[in-house]
Design a protein around this motif. Structure first.
Motif, short mmCIF file in Angstrom:
data_model
loop_
_atom_site.label_atom_id
_atom_site.label_comp_id
_atom_site.label_asym_id
_atom_site.label_seq_id
_atom_site.Cartn_x
_atom_site.Cartn_y
_atom_site.Cartn_z
N ARG A 85 41.77 47.47 43.83
CA ARG A 85 42.51 46.39 43.51
C ARG A 85 41.64 45.18 43.13
O ARG A 85 42.13 44.34 42.41
CB ARG A 85 43.74 46.34 44.40
CG ARG A 85 44.78 47.34 44.22
CD ARG A 85 45.93 47.33 44.91
NE ARG A 85 46.86 48.38 44.42
CZ ARG A 85 47.54 49.10 45.59
NH1 ARG A 85 47.21 49.26 46.69
NH2 ARG A 85 48.52 50.16 45.07
N ILE A 121 39.63 45.34 40.05
CA ILE A 121 40.35 44.78 38.99
C ILE A 121 40.59 43.27 38.65
O ILE A 121 40.48 42.81 37.65
CB ILE A 121 41.76 45.55 38.97
CG1 ILE A 121 41.69 47.01 39.02
CG2 ILE A 121 42.67 44.94 37.92
CD1 ILE A 121 43.03 47.73 39.20
N ARG A 149 38.60 47.25 33.43
CA ARG A 149 40.09 47.17 34.23
C ARG A 149 41.05 48.16 33.95
O ARG A 149 41.46 49.02 35.08
CB ARG A 149 40.77 45.74 33.88
CG ARG A 149 40.18 44.56 34.38
CD ARG A 149 40.56 43.15 34.12
NE ARG A 149 42.10 43.18 33.91
CZ ARG A 149 42.68 42.68 34.78
NH1 ARG A 149 42.17 42.16 35.86
NH2 ARG A 149 44.16 42.52 34.64
N SER A 150 41.24 48.84 32.85
CA SER A 150 42.20 49.82 32.38
C SER A 150 41.61 51.06 33.28
O SER A 150 42.43 51.78 33.70
CB SER A 150 42.04 49.99 30.78
OG SER A 150 42.88 51.05 30.57
N LYS A 181 42.29 50.71 36.58
CA LYS A 181 43.72 51.04 37.03
C LYS A 181 44.18 52.58 36.92
O LYS A 181 44.92 53.01 37.86
CB LYS A 181 44.59 50.21 36.11
CG LYS A 181 44.65 48.74 36.61
CD LYS A 181 45.14 48.13 35.22
CE LYS A 181 45.45 46.64 35.53
NZ LYS A 181 46.12 45.83 34.46
N GLN A 182 43.57 53.37 35.99
CA GLN A 182 43.75 54.59 35.95
C GLN A 182 43.35 55.45 37.11
O GLN A 182 43.86 56.36 37.54
CB GLN A 182 42.94 55.32 34.60
CG GLN A 182 43.21 56.86 34.65
CD GLN A 182 44.69 57.36 34.55
OE1 GLN A 182 45.64 56.82 33.79
NE2 GLN A 182 44.87 58.36 35.18
N THR A 220 45.72 55.33 40.02
CA THR A 220 46.64 56.35 40.22
C THR A 220 46.03 57.77 40.65
O THR A 220 46.76 58.46 41.28
CB THR A 220 47.11 56.43 38.57
OG1 THR A 220 47.65 55.30 38.05
CG2 THR A 220 48.13 57.54 38.47
#
Length: 152
Positions: A18, A21, A31-32, A35-36, A39
């Motif tokens: 986090r 990011i 960043r993408s 984020k993945q 998850t």
């Protein structure tokens, strides 16, 4: 206990991801991917909790250990912070990879095939992410060198 240790490692990883990011604000692709990966790490935490409970254990609550997190403020100038962040993430992913391989081996020896399979999948995710961080390093270095050159 090892599964709880892996869970603590993953919780710390979510915290660090986090922050990364935010740090990589100018890098949409990075960043993408981060984020993945959050998850994936959150799913790994759920899998670990399920495995712990399935073995009759108790999930141990913990907070991320800031002492083991990478602290770029203390080791250099701002211009290389993103490079150091990427290096720290790369090392962290390799550590996660070998941790899950050890869990898989242990689970196999104990006849816990589901835990072994879950650990092997998580190890693969960590290896893939480590490879990805290595691929991103030239872009991040070039960016940091460009910023430094502009300011001189």
């Amino acid at each position: 206990a090892w599964l709880n240790d892996a869970r603590a490692m993953e919780q710390s990883q979510v915290h660090k991801l986090r922050q990364l990011i935010e740090d990589f604000g100018d890098f949409d692709e990075i960043r993408s991917e981060l984020k993945q990966h959050i998850t994936e790490v959150e799913e790994a935490i759920e899998d670990l909790e399920e495995a712990i409970r399935g073995l009759g254990g108790q999930v141990v609550e913990c907070t991320p250990n800031k002492d083991v997190e990478h602290n770029t403020d203390s080791i250099g100038s701002y211009h290389d912070e993103l490079v150091k962040d990427m290096l720290a993430l790369h090392a962290s992913e390799h550590y996660g990879h070998i941790t899950y391989l050890a869990l898989a081996e242990c689970a196999s020896h104990l006849g816990e095939d589901e835990v072994a399979d879950m650990s092997e999948r998580a190890a693969d995710e960590k290896r893939i992410m480590a490879e990805w961080t290595e691929e991103q390093l030239p872009t991040v270095i070039t960016h940091c060198l460009h910023v430094t050159t502009e300011e001189e």
